[in-house]
Design a protein around this motif. Structure first.
Motif, PDB file in Angstrom:
ATOM      1  N   PRO A 268      -2.259  -6.098   6.627  1.00 35.17           N
ATOM      2  CA  PRO A 268      -3.702  -5.814   7.143  1.00 35.17           C
ATOM      3  C   PRO A 268      -3.903  -4.399   7.323  1.00 35.17           C
ATOM      4  CG  PRO A 268      -2.425  -7.796   8.388  1.00 35.17           C
ATOM      5  CD  PRO A 268      -1.598  -7.148   7.292  1.00 35.17           C
ATOM      6  N   PHE A 269      -2.842  -3.482   7.390  1.00 35.76           N
ATOM      7  CA  PHE A 269      -3.066  -2.001   7.456  1.00 35.76           C
ATOM      8  C   PHE A 269      -4.462  -1.557   6.803  1.00 35.76           C
ATOM      9  CE2 PHE A 269      -0.330  -1.357   3.648  1.00 35.76           C
ATOM     10  CZ  PHE A 269      -1.114  -0.164   3.217  1.00 35.76           C
ATOM     11  N   VAL A 270      -4.606  -2.235   5.378  1.00 38.85           N
ATOM     12  CA  VAL A 270      -5.562  -1.554   4.788  1.00 38.85           C
ATOM     13  C   VAL A 270      -7.022  -1.670   5.239  1.00 38.85           C
ATOM     14  CG1 VAL A 270      -4.369  -2.357   2.657  1.00 38.85           C
ATOM     15  CG2 VAL A 270      -5.990  -4.147   3.583  1.00 38.85           C
ATOM     16  N   TRP A 271      -7.218  -2.587   6.258  1.00 38.29           N
ATOM     17  CA  TRP A 271      -8.366  -2.618   6.922  1.00 38.29           C
ATOM     18  C   TRP A 271      -8.636  -1.327   7.922  1.00 38.29           C
ATOM     19  CZ3 TRP A 271     -13.002  -4.541   6.617  1.00 38.29           C
ATOM     20  CH2 TRP A 271     -13.751  -4.788   7.533  1.00 38.29           C
ATOM     21  N   GLN A 272      -7.623  -0.883   8.698  1.00 38.94           N
ATOM     22  CA  GLN A 272      -7.635   0.338   9.502  1.00 38.94           C
ATOM     23  C   GLN A 272      -7.835   1.487   8.306  1.00 38.94           C
ATOM     24  OE1 GLN A 272      -5.664  -2.545  10.146  1.00 38.94           O
ATOM     25  NE2 GLN A 272      -4.263  -1.783  11.791  1.00 38.94           N
ATOM     26  N   ARG A 273      -7.130   1.534   7.345  1.00 39.89           N
ATOM     27  CA  ARG A 273      -7.046   2.694   6.464  1.00 39.89           C
ATOM     28  C   ARG A 273      -8.559   2.962   5.736  1.00 39.89           C
ATOM     29  NH1 ARG A 273      -3.547   4.666   1.758  1.00 39.89           N
ATOM     30  NH2 ARG A 273      -5.103   5.138   0.162  1.00 39.89           N
ATOM     31  N   GLN A 335       4.499 -10.205  26.276  1.00 39.73           N
ATOM     32  CA  GLN A 335       3.360 -10.676  27.092  1.00 39.73           C
ATOM     33  C   GLN A 335       2.168 -10.539  26.163  1.00 39.73           C
ATOM     34  OE1 GLN A 335       3.033  -8.673  30.926  1.00 39.73           O
ATOM     35  NE2 GLN A 335       4.520  -9.981  31.651  1.00 39.73           N
ATOM     36  N   PRO A 336       1.573 -11.694  26.252  1.00 38.04           N
ATOM     37  CA  PRO A 336       0.132 -11.844  24.977  1.00 38.04           C
ATOM     38  C   PRO A 336      -0.829 -10.551  25.193  1.00 38.04           C
ATOM     39  CG  PRO A 336       0.860 -13.807  25.776  1.00 38.04           C
ATOM     40  CD  PRO A 336       1.798 -13.221  26.709  1.00 38.04           C
ATOM     41  N   GLU A 337      -1.031 -10.236  26.479  1.00 35.04           N
ATOM     42  CA  GLU A 337      -1.960  -9.182  26.761  1.00 35.04           C
ATOM     43  C   GLU A 337      -1.422  -7.790  26.419  1.00 35.04           C
ATOM     44  OE1 GLU A 337       0.183 -10.071  30.652  1.00 35.04           O
ATOM     45  OE2 GLU A 337      -0.745 -11.120  29.056  1.00 35.04           O
ATOM     46  N   LYS A 338      -0.171  -7.749  26.351  1.00 40.76           N
ATOM     47  CA  LYS A 338       0.401  -6.378  25.848  1.00 40.76           C
ATOM     48  C   LYS A 338       0.308  -6.291  24.307  1.00 40.76           C
ATOM     49  CE  LYS A 338       3.146  -5.036  29.742  1.00 40.76           C
ATOM     50  NZ  LYS A 338       2.627  -5.898  30.891  1.00 40.76           N
ATOM     51  N   GLN A 339       0.530  -7.568  23.789  1.00 37.82           N
ATOM     52  CA  GLN A 339       0.713  -7.654  22.278  1.00 37.82           C
ATOM     53  C   GLN A 339      -0.859  -7.439  21.663  1.00 37.82           C
ATOM     54  OE1 GLN A 339       3.038 -10.303  20.128  1.00 37.82           O
ATOM     55  NE2 GLN A 339       3.845 -11.032  21.873  1.00 37.82           N
ATOM     56  N   ALA A 340      -1.837  -8.115  22.454  1.00 42.14           N
ATOM     57  CA  ALA A 340      -3.277  -7.697  22.104  1.00 42.14           C
ATOM     58  C   ALA A 340      -3.377  -6.194  22.235  1.00 42.14           C
ATOM     59  CB  ALA A 340      -4.105  -8.406  22.935  1.00 42.14           C
ATOM     60  N   ALA A 341      -3.006  -5.574  23.274  1.00 39.95           N
ATOM     61  CA  ALA A 341      -3.541  -4.174  23.612  1.00 39.95           C
ATOM     62  C   ALA A 341      -2.663  -3.394  22.484  1.00 39.95           C
ATOM     63  CB  ALA A 341      -3.067  -3.460  24.761  1.00 39.95           C
ATOM     64  N   TYR A 342      -1.371  -3.748  21.856  1.00 40.51           N
ATOM     65  CA  TYR A 342      -0.516  -3.118  20.931  1.00 40.51           C
ATOM     66  C   TYR A 342      -1.500  -3.159  19.631  1.00 40.51           C
ATOM     67  CZ  TYR A 342       3.421  -1.488  18.534  1.00 40.51           C
ATOM     68  OH  TYR A 342       4.487  -0.727  17.681  1.00 40.51           O
ATOM     69  N   TYR A 343      -2.024  -4.316  19.476  1.00 39.22           N
ATOM     70  CA  TYR A 343      -2.660  -4.611  18.113  1.00 39.22           C
ATOM     71  C   TYR A 343      -3.807  -3.522  17.971  1.00 39.22           C
ATOM     72  CZ  TYR A 343      -4.620  -7.497  14.360  1.00 39.22           C
ATOM     73  OH  TYR A 343      -5.197  -7.960  13.245  1.00 39.22           O
ATOM     74  N   LEU A 344      -4.402  -3.561  19.109  1.00 38.85           N
ATOM     75  CA  LEU A 344      -5.679  -2.549  19.096  1.00 38.85           C
ATOM     76  C   LEU A 344      -5.380  -1.075  18.930  1.00 38.85           C
ATOM     77  CD1 LEU A 344      -7.645  -4.421  22.135  1.00 38.85           C
ATOM     78  CD2 LEU A 344      -8.425  -4.302  19.608  1.00 38.85           C
ATOM     79  N   SER A 345      -4.336  -0.651  19.490  1.00 43.95           N
ATOM     80  CA  SER A 345      -3.813   0.828  19.588  1.00 43.95           C
ATOM     81  C   SER A 345      -3.014   1.126  18.317  1.00 43.95           C
ATOM     82  CB  SER A 345      -2.956   1.051  20.881  1.00 43.95           C
ATOM     83  OG  SER A 345      -1.923   0.333  20.791  1.00 43.95           O
ATOM     84  N   GLN A 362     -10.763  -9.806  18.292  1.00 42.62           N
ATOM     85  CA  GLN A 362     -11.778 -10.494  17.430  1.00 42.62           C
ATOM     86  C   GLN A 362     -12.655  -9.568  17.032  1.00 42.62           C
ATOM     87  OE1 GLN A 362     -12.085 -13.816  16.370  1.00 42.62           O
ATOM     88  NE2 GLN A 362      -9.691 -14.157  17.002  1.00 42.62           N
ATOM     89  N   GLU A 363     -13.106  -8.524  17.774  1.00 46.77           N
ATOM     90  CA  GLU A 363     -14.311  -7.589  17.288  1.00 46.77           C
ATOM     91  C   GLU A 363     -13.716  -6.620  16.255  1.00 46.77           C
ATOM     92  OE1 GLU A 363     -17.696  -4.569  18.958  1.00 46.77           O
ATOM     93  OE2 GLU A 363     -16.257  -5.883  20.492  1.00 46.77           O
ATOM     94  N   ALA A 364     -12.465  -5.821  16.547  1.00 47.41           N
ATOM     95  CA  ALA A 364     -12.079  -4.967  15.914  1.00 47.41           C
ATOM     96  C   ALA A 364     -11.395  -5.569  14.502  1.00 47.41           C
ATOM     97  CB  ALA A 364     -10.790  -4.326  16.701  1.00 47.41           C
ATOM     98  N   PHE A 365     -10.990  -6.706  14.589  1.00 45.71           N
ATOM     99  CA  PHE A 365     -10.071  -7.427  13.472  1.00 45.71           C
ATOM    100  C   PHE A 365     -11.011  -8.513  12.981  1.00 45.71           C
ATOM    101  CE2 PHE A 365      -7.092  -4.926  15.682  1.00 45.71           C
ATOM    102  CZ  PHE A 365      -6.771  -4.029  14.655  1.00 45.71           C
ATOM    103  N   PRO A 366     -11.932  -8.720  12.237  1.00 42.99           N
ATOM    104  CA  PRO A 366     -12.557  -9.762  11.749  1.00 42.99           C
ATOM    105  C   PRO A 366     -11.665 -10.850  11.017  1.00 42.99           C
ATOM    106  CG  PRO A 366     -13.496  -8.060  10.358  1.00 42.99           C
ATOM    107  CD  PRO A 366     -12.519  -7.331  11.483  1.00 42.99           C
TER     108      PRO A 366
END
Length: 427
Positions: A268-273, A335-345, A362-366
């Protein structure tokens, strides 16, 4: 006089002892991490604060590439290095670390906690010998990326699963490319394993076997021949492009941004790229708007595909002086909230299924829901202590893709794996 001297000495020592005690503070745990964009260091700081003084979690940086990370950790752990408490481990190396006695046993209550609402693929990658031996952290999987305009022109309904044969035919029809990782590297093993698993087989029949003499490869099978046929067909059609034998994930991501792009299997890195390219002005927004994503292609029509699983797991060292605290820290990290934040950052998808529900994710990664679904179906590479030997043997016999034949390549792969593990051949 002697009594006065003793009292004076005591008066001097007492403040020093009190000062040393105050400075000592909570135990410091060291977490050896793979390089990222700073997300793991932030999590370490957060967990240190949330421990209420039970521990301080510091990070130490490992080399950038996975083999270098493995080598440094293995050398330290083989020497019973007590400075390692937690370590980020690439999933293929988990069985080797477990078999060598490098990992502390996970308590039952911890195992139950860290696998609750976690993707099946991530749990499988953290398991060896039917036991959870490391803690699932962030996970990763490959998707089938496609250009919407190409799929529409080819008449493909991408809301339904498609096969490798279909995308190869569509690419030929539309004169576009199918980007795959054909270079002789770990990424080739990832592709071969996904093809074989999707065809209902495995690279090894008994990956848990601890005796290399007893390991049985199983590429020379219907599933192995199906995988080889797909690779051969793709190469023969020319849709892999002229760089097929040297193509890695970055080359493919770049190729998919070009005018001849049609389909691609990649992380999925291709989306951020792509979005970073739009922000920098190097890529037009219309190109990214044409990006689509779907389930990994089926090797056999009607059979569930088994996409690759990647990411990072957390191991607690068997030589840690504070294993209980290390497991406490590991539970905080995942913890799920830390994993979510890590995904975003940092862009690394969570192993936690719950983390995908975060509104910002959900907004950042459709494609977040598709990644979550793919992680449920993902199949790990062979969970064997001899993974390096197996993977290198696959790379030797299945490269280049243009030389792959269903009549000979699977059998050649089995022979080399067996010869290497039984000491009859060197890599």
């Amino acid at each position: 006089m002697q009594r006065r001297t003793a009292l004076l000495a005591l008066a001097l020592v007492a403040p020093l002892a009190a000062c040393a005690s105050a400075e000592a503070g909570p135990p410091t745990l060291t977490w050896y991490i793979n390089p990222d964009s700073g997300g793991q260091a932030r999590i370490a700081a957060e967990c240190s604060e949330e421990s209420d003084g039970a521990y301080r979690l510091d990070v130490a940086l490992l080399p950038r590439d996975a083999p270098g990370q493995r080598e440094q950790l293995v050398r330290r752990l083989a020497a019973n290095d007590t400075s390692i408490d937690l370590m980020s481990i690439d999933p293929p190396f988990v069985p080797e670390f477990s078999n060598a006695g490098f990992l502390a046993e996970i308590p039952d209550d911890v195992a139950q906690t860290v696998t609750q609402d976690v993707a099946e693929g991530a749990v499988a990658a953290a398991t060896y010998g039917d036991e959870l031996v490391v803690v699932p952290f962030w996970a990763n999987t490959q998707l089938l990326w496609y250009r919407k305009s190409v799929a529409e022109a080819a008449g493909l309904d991408m809301s339904q699963p498609v096969t490798w044969d279909q995308i190869i035919d569509a690419a030929e029809q539309q004169d576009v490319t199918v980007a795959v990782q054909g270079t002789r590297a770990e990424s080739l093993t990832v592709w071969v394993n996904a093809l074989v698993e999707s065809a209902g087989g495995h690279i090894l029949e008994n990956p848990d076997e601890e005796d290399p003499q007893a390991v049985t490869p199983s590429l020379d099978s219907d599933a192995g021949r199906t995988a080889a046929q797909i690779m051969s067909d793709l190469a023969a059609s020319g849709v892999g492009g002229p760089q097929l034998s040297n193509a890695d994930e970055d080359i493919n991501a770049s190729m998919f941004e070009g005018d001849s792009a049609g389909f691609m299997v990649n992380w999925p890195f291709v989306w951020q790229r792509a979005n970073a390219g739009v922000e920098s002005g190097s890529l037009d927004q219309s190109v990214v708007d044409d990006y689509g994503w779907a389930q990994y292609p089926q090797a056999v029509e009607g059979e569930q595909s088994r996409p690759p699983i990647g990411g990072v797991t957390l191991g607690v060292s068997a030589f840690s002086e504070n294993p209980d605290l290390a497991f406490e820290a590991a539970q905080c990290i995942v913890q799920p909230e830390k994993q979510a934040a890590y995904y975003l950052s940092d862009g690394n998808p969570p192993g936690s299924l719950v983390a995908f529900d975060d509104p910002e994710v959900q907004e950042a990664f459709p494609m977040a829901d598709l990644i979550r679904e793919s992680l449920q179906n993902a199949a790990p590479r062979p969970q064997t202590p001899f993974y390096n030997e197996v993977s290198t043997s696959v790379q030797r016999t299945w490269h280049s893709p243009r030389s792959v034949s269903p009549d000979s390549t699977p059998a050649s792969g089995d022979t080399l794996i067996t010869d290497v593990l039984q000491g009859r051949a060197l890599l």
